[in-house]
Design an enzyme around this catalytic site. Structure first.
Site, mmCIF file in Angstrom:
data_model
loop_
_atom_site.group_PDB
_atom_site.id
_atom_site.type_symbol
_atom_site.label_atom_id
_atom_site.label_comp_id
_atom_site.label_asym_id
_atom_site.label_seq_id
_atom_site.Cartn_x
_atom_site.Cartn_y
_atom_site.Cartn_z
ATOM 1 N N ALA A 68 0.858 -1.186 0.000
ATOM 2 C CA ALA A 68 0.000 0.000 0.000
ATOM 3 C C ALA A 68 0.891 1.231 0.000
ATOM 4 C CB ALA A 68 -0.873 -0.013 1.252
ATOM 5 N N GLY A 107 0.266 -5.315 0.118
ATOM 6 C CA GLY A 107 -0.793 -5.227 -0.886
ATOM 7 C C GLY A 107 -0.335 -5.742 -2.242
ATOM 8 N N GLU A 110 -0.886 -9.272 -2.110
ATOM 9 C CA GLU A 110 -2.340 -9.506 -2.112
ATOM 10 C C GLU A 110 -2.898 -9.397 -3.535
ATOM 11 O OE1 GLU A 110 -3.168 -6.645 1.099
ATOM 12 O OE2 GLU A 110 -4.165 -8.285 2.138
ATOM 13 N N GLU A 130 3.190 -6.372 6.873
ATOM 14 C CA GLU A 130 2.362 -5.375 7.560
ATOM 15 C C GLU A 130 2.576 -5.368 9.069
ATOM 16 O OE1 GLU A 130 1.390 -7.297 5.100
ATOM 17 O OE2 GLU A 130 0.057 -6.217 3.730
ATOM 18 N N MET A 308 36.460 -1.849 20.634
ATOM 19 C CA MET A 308 35.720 -1.187 19.551
ATOM 20 C C MET A 308 36.374 -1.459 18.206
ATOM 21 S SD MET A 308 33.134 -0.040 20.958
ATOM 22 C CE MET A 308 32.390 0.672 19.508
ATOM 23 N N VAL A 384 41.257 4.375 19.033
ATOM 24 C CA VAL A 384 42.247 4.242 20.107
ATOM 25 C C VAL A 384 41.658 4.822 21.390
ATOM 26 C CG1 VAL A 384 44.177 4.302 18.471
ATOM 27 C CG2 VAL A 384 43.444 6.433 19.552
ATOM 28 N N GLU A 386 40.351 6.897 24.589
ATOM 29 C CA GLU A 386 39.626 8.179 24.587
ATOM 30 C C GLU A 386 40.464 9.283 25.238
ATOM 31 O OE1 GLU A 386 37.044 7.984 22.262
ATOM 32 O OE2 GLU A 386 35.726 8.978 23.683
ATOM 33 N N LYS A 391 44.721 10.690 20.428
ATOM 34 C CA LYS A 391 43.967 10.659 19.164
ATOM 35 C C LYS A 391 44.558 11.666 18.162
ATOM 36 C CE LYS A 391 39.448 8.914 20.712
ATOM 37 N NZ LYS A 391 39.340 7.578 20.163
ATOM 38 N N SER A 413 33.600 8.672 21.543
ATOM 39 C CA SER A 413 32.232 8.764 22.064
ATOM 40 C C SER A 413 31.968 10.116 22.681
ATOM 41 C CB SER A 413 31.934 7.730 23.137
ATOM 42 O OG SER A 413 32.783 6.681 23.152
ATOM 43 N N ASN A 437 29.000 -0.633 21.081
ATOM 44 C CA ASN A 437 29.548 -1.934 21.451
ATOM 45 C C ASN A 437 28.440 -2.979 21.658
ATOM 46 O OD1 ASN A 437 31.412 -3.819 22.284
ATOM 47 N ND2 ASN A 437 31.518 -3.069 24.379
ATOM 48 N N ASN A 484 24.456 8.674 23.880
ATOM 49 C CA ASN A 484 25.072 8.625 25.209
ATOM 50 C C ASN A 484 24.732 9.849 26.045
ATOM 51 O OD1 ASN A 484 26.259 6.126 25.022
ATOM 52 N ND2 ASN A 484 28.096 6.926 24.012
HETATM 53 N N1 COA Z 1 4.647 3.396 0.225
HETATM 54 C C1 COA Z 1 5.223 4.558 -0.123
HETATM 55 N N2 COA Z 1 6.555 4.739 -0.221
HETATM 56 C C2 COA Z 1 7.326 3.675 0.051
HETATM 57 C C3 COA Z 1 6.804 2.428 0.422
HETATM 58 C C4 COA Z 1 5.391 2.313 0.508
HETATM 59 N N3 COA Z 1 4.796 1.169 0.826
HETATM 60 N N4 COA Z 1 7.823 1.574 0.626
HETATM 61 C C5 COA Z 1 8.941 2.267 0.389
HETATM 62 N N5 COA Z 1 8.655 3.524 0.042
HETATM 63 C C6 COA Z 1 9.582 4.603 -0.311
HETATM 64 C C7 COA Z 1 10.533 4.915 0.850
HETATM 65 O O1 COA Z 1 9.946 5.820 1.749
HETATM 66 C C8 COA Z 1 11.722 5.488 0.120
HETATM 67 O O2 COA Z 1 11.407 6.809 -0.210
HETATM 68 P P1 COA Z 1 12.531 7.950 -0.192
HETATM 69 O O3 COA Z 1 13.554 7.510 -1.198
HETATM 70 O O4 COA Z 1 11.797 9.176 -0.554
HETATM 71 O O5 COA Z 1 13.066 7.971 1.195
HETATM 72 C C9 COA Z 1 11.755 4.682 -1.181
HETATM 73 O O6 COA Z 1 10.440 4.115 -1.319
HETATM 74 C C10 COA Z 1 12.749 3.553 -1.193
HETATM 75 O O7 COA Z 1 12.533 2.752 -0.034
HETATM 76 P P2 COA Z 1 13.751 2.086 0.753
HETATM 77 O O8 COA Z 1 13.171 1.329 1.881
HETATM 78 O O9 COA Z 1 14.761 3.124 1.063
HETATM 79 O O10 COA Z 1 14.343 1.133 -0.370
HETATM 80 P P3 COA Z 1 14.880 -0.339 -0.256
HETATM 81 O O11 COA Z 1 15.230 -0.732 -1.633
HETATM 82 O O12 COA Z 1 15.876 -0.449 0.826
HETATM 83 O O13 COA Z 1 13.610 -1.224 0.219
HETATM 84 C C11 COA Z 1 11.355 -2.045 0.220
HETATM 85 C C12 COA Z 1 12.470 -1.355 -0.585
HETATM 86 C C13 COA Z 1 10.110 -2.063 -0.626
HETATM 87 C C14 COA Z 1 11.775 -3.483 0.551
HETATM 88 C C15 COA Z 1 11.130 -1.283 1.546
HETATM 89 O O14 COA Z 1 10.935 0.074 1.252
HETATM 90 C C16 COA Z 1 9.936 -1.741 2.325
HETATM 91 O O15 COA Z 1 10.029 -2.688 3.069
HETATM 92 N N6 COA Z 1 8.800 -1.032 2.175
HETATM 93 C C17 COA Z 1 7.629 -1.269 2.964
HETATM 94 C C18 COA Z 1 6.868 -2.438 2.452
HETATM 95 C C19 COA Z 1 5.639 -2.646 3.275
HETATM 96 O O16 COA Z 1 5.675 -2.646 4.482
HETATM 97 N N7 COA Z 1 4.511 -2.810 2.589
HETATM 98 C C20 COA Z 1 3.285 -2.964 3.261
HETATM 99 C C21 COA Z 1 2.717 -1.619 3.529
HETATM 100 S S1 COA Z 1 1.187 -1.754 4.410
#
Ligand code: COA
Length: 698
Positions: A68, A107, A110, A130, A308, A384, A386, A391, A413, A437, A484
């Site tokens: 979605a 979605g 779905e 979700e 570290m 190294v 603190e 440093k 840190s 850590n 911290n």
């Molecule tokens: N709706 C709208 N925007 C979305 C989105 C969603 N469902 N999922 C990702 N985006 C956007 C992110 O906000 C990001 O936008 P930005 O570049 O402006 O910050 C961009 O898409 C890329 O997402 P990012 O997570 O940085 O890329 P990624 O390649 O690491 O991962 C996904 C891609 C799809 C795996 C990851 O974004 C994700 O898990 N999305 C959510 C999926 C989800 O939960 N779907 C069910 C929703 S109910």
């Protein structure tokens, strides 16, 4: 022939008898309104045309529909809602093939489940994540997936939100065919074959619920209660699956939608969605534009083979980078290398790494006591001791040994990054990379910007953080940075609460009950009471009189109580390493209170929670006001990834807004009177927000 349907988000093109609907909605083809209506139009076009016999749904870009559109949440719903689109796909009288690549999530999956067939690229992944956003599928996911892959497998996917790969999906019956080569061509060929074989429509909704062992439901509830303590959605997922096994399809689908609608409005989901957005927002760094190119990092030096330095080295090796590890002398260097080897050995023993992988990682490690092998490194991270003098000396040696393009980073840190930058001739190449850590495990990386750090260096430390699998957050100059600095306020209050009459177990119970993985005293025992004493000694000169006199850790150390490592700290530990109440600690605390003239009083759980949390929130407001954090979301990301602030509360700033800043300010005023103005005077930003009737987030 290419005809635009309702919007360019879904383009339709007929290929012989097959209509191909291509979703094109960057960045992740989320199901925005235009995509939803475009899909309905595609089905209508298919049904209206006698010559079209099947539909293929495919996506442009890096992924199939990833869910979605989260940006539409909280806005008025524009019809058709996803459930209507899914129904339309399900009821279609001609076969529809979903062609999956990238990540078909939420979605998106779905949509695919409502089609007759699913084909996939070998690298595609699928999931219903979700639950990670405090939600559950609301458009048929919980009623269709179990029918297709079995109740137990679906229960795990839905309640834990994990992904499966295309191979597993094919084995489980979620994917009908794997497509090597061009996905659209392969999907069209698949659809043509379906047509030539008679064009049968297969509806998942018509399938019976497969037989299953009802005992898995209770077992899953117990497992989820442990794995996802405090989270509501995973348990609700089991309820939904149980309900779908007992209810006709349409009724179960309607119930699923109602549950999902309720969850969207729930505080947990709002908090988790907030964090999802905040983590992505945190990657946007002031001054870094899409044109700012991160520098190439092909080889890294780590200076200092202590705790570290070892963790950072493991982390870099794990990411495939060659590492030069610089030690002061052979002895400390070989101890460091041995510890790194042991880390890989234990991964192999646990079965999480192959021996060949461990060997390959170690082969990329070059231990050295001189700086000559740094001549081709692109980045050096010093870890190294603190001490500013030590440093600065390391920085000068690094400047002499590294190529000019290389970045010089510090893992300090609490030392001043400006003073470190002053020690060399080109301060723009200096940045902070503050790991936590154990550095190879902790997700948080506080990247620090100096006043002169160049923007491509900032872009590089951010990109490297991502590459290392960390959650990088950029912070500014500030003693203790963000994590911290806030922690020190919570630690102070935890100590004061002991003086005032609370017990370590009461404070730990309250904070663990709030959702922290561990209370502050159990944590101190884990880290070591001697380590706590050393940290206290380092800060001693900057402490208030009460803090200086609140020397409970020193007293524990003097009593030979060093924490878990010798079986006694704030608690006593038996063989099982479980923390047990120790009356000897009560005696130490009583003696301490008597010595400091502090009367013991009963402390309520509410007071413990408020003093510990509001002291942190107040400090966070100062950090924000000083510009040491760019936005409240960065602080939320830092605390949820760094020190275990429960994600279902969205982080300290989000939590404060939920409580309401006027209420937080009233409590701060109250504790100013009770504990002291120097500890609880409300930060100017909180005063301003309350006066303007807004929260940290507006
Ligand atoms: N709706 C709208 N925007 C979305 C989105 C969603 N469902 N999922 C990702 N985006 C956007 C992110 O906000 C990001 O936008 P930005 O570049 O402006 O910050 C961009 O898409 C890329 O997402 P990012 O997570 O940085 O890329 P990624 O390649 O690491 O991962 C996904 C891609 C799809 C795996 C990851 O974004 C994700 O898990 N999305 C959510 C999926 C989800 O939960 N779907 C069910 C929703 S109910």
């Amino acid at each position: 022939m290419t005809t635009e349907v309702s919007d360019k988000a879904v383009k339709c093109e007929a290929r012989g008898h097959v209509l191909v609907a291509t979703v094109d909605n960057p960045p992740v083809n989320a199901l925005s309104h235009a995509v939803r209506s475009g899909l309905v139009d595609a089905v209508e076009q298919l049904e209206a045309s006698p010559s079209l016999r099947a539909l293929v749904i495919v996506c442009r870009g890096k992924t199939f529909i990833a869910g979605a559109d989260l940006r539409e949440f909280g806005k008025p719903l524009q019809e058709p809602r996803l459930g209507v689109v899914i129904d339309r796909l399900d009821r279609c009288g001609k076969p529809i093939v979903a062609a999956l690549h990238g990540t078909a999530l939420g979605g998106g999956l779905e949509v695919a489940l409502a089609c007759s067939y699913r084909v996939a690229s070998p690298t595609a992944r699928m999931g219903l994540p979700e639950v990670k956003l405090g939600l559950l599928p609301g458009s048929g996911g919980t009623v269709r997936l179990p029918r297709l892959i079995g109740v137990e497998a679906a229960l795990t996917m839905i309640s834990e939100g994990g992904q499966i790969d295309a191979g597993a999906a094919r084995d489980q019956g979620l994917v009908d065919a794997m497509i090597e080569g061009d996905l659209t061509d392969g999907a069209v060929a698949f659809a043509e074959k379906v047509v030539s074989d008679g064009g049968s429509v297969r509806r998942v909704s018509d399938l019976p619920v497969p037989a299953f062992d009802p005992g898995i439901l209770a077992a899953k509830r117990t497992e989820l209660a442990r794995k996802f303590k405090g989270f509501s959605a995973p348990q609700l997922a089991v309820d939904l699956i149980e309900a779908m096994t007992k209810t006709p399809f349409a009724e179960a689908a309607a119930h699923e939608y109602d549950v999902c609608k309720t969850l969207i409005a729930s505080p947990q989901s709002r908090a988790l969605r907030h964090l999802f957005a905040a983590e992505r927002e945190a990657l946007k760094i002031d001054g870094v534009t899409p044109e700012t190119k991160p520098r190439d990092i092909a080889k890294v030096a780590v200076v200092g083979p202590g705790t570290m330095g070892r963790g950072i080295t493991v982390c870099l090796l794990n990411a495939g980078l060659p590492v030069v590890l610089v030690g002061r002398d052979d002895e400390t260097l070989s101890a460091g290398v041995e510890a790194i080897r042991r880390t890989f050995d234990s991964s192999v023993k646990r079965g999480s790494m192959q021996q060949a992988d461990a060997d390959a990682r170690l082969a990329r490690l070059t231990p050295t006591v001189d700086y000559a092998p740094l001549a081709d490194c692109d980045l050096a991270i010093e870890a190294v001791t603190e001490d500013l003098g030590v440093k600065c000396e390391v920085f000068r040696r690094l400047e002499a040994a590294l190529p000019e393009r290389a970045i010089i980073a510090t893992n300090t840190s609490f030392l001043d990054i400006e003073a470190l930058a002053d020690s060399i001739s080109r301060p723009e190449r200096v940045a902070g990379m503050h790991f936590f850590n154990p550095a190879n495990i902790m997700k948080l990386l506080e990247n620090v910007r100096g006043s002169r750090t160049s923007t491509d260096v900032l872009a590089t430390t951010t990109a490297l953080g991502k590459r290392l699998g960390k959650v990088p957050v950029m912070v500014g100059r500030s003693e203790g940075f963000v994590a911290n600095r806030m922690l020190s306020k919570r630690s102070r209050e935890a100590q004061f609460l002991l003086e005032d009459g609370a017990s370590p177990q009461q404070v730990d119970r309250v904070l663990a009950g709030f959702g922290f993985p561990i209370g502050p005293f159990a944590l101190a025992d884990l880290a070591g009471i001697d380590v706590m004493c050393a940290a206290r000694a380092a800060r001693f000169a900057r402490m208030t009189k009460r803090e200086q006199e609140c020397d409970i850790v020193d007293k524990l150390k003097a009593a030979g109580r060093l924490g878990q490592k010798n079986g006694a700290g704030y608690y006593r530990y038996g063989e099982d390493r479980k923390a047990q109440h120790d009356p000897a600690v009560d005696t130490i605390l009583e003696a301490h209170r008597a010595q400091r003239g502090r009367d013991r009083r009963d402390i309520s759980d509410q007071e413990i929670l408020e003093r510990c949390l509001y002291a942190m929130i107040n400090e966070a407001a100062r950090i924000l006001d000083e510009g040491a954090a760019a936005r409240p979301g960065d602080i939320d990301v830092i605390w949820t990834n760094g020190f275990g602030w429960p994600t279902y509360f969205g982080g300290p700033m989000f939590y404060a807004d939920q409580i309401g800043l006027p209420k937080v300010k009233d409590a701060l005023d109250h504790y100013s009177r009770l504990v002291g103005d120097e500890y609880f005077k409300p930060a100017r930003l909180i005063e301003r927000c309350v006066a303007e009737g807004r929260g940290f987030y507006g």
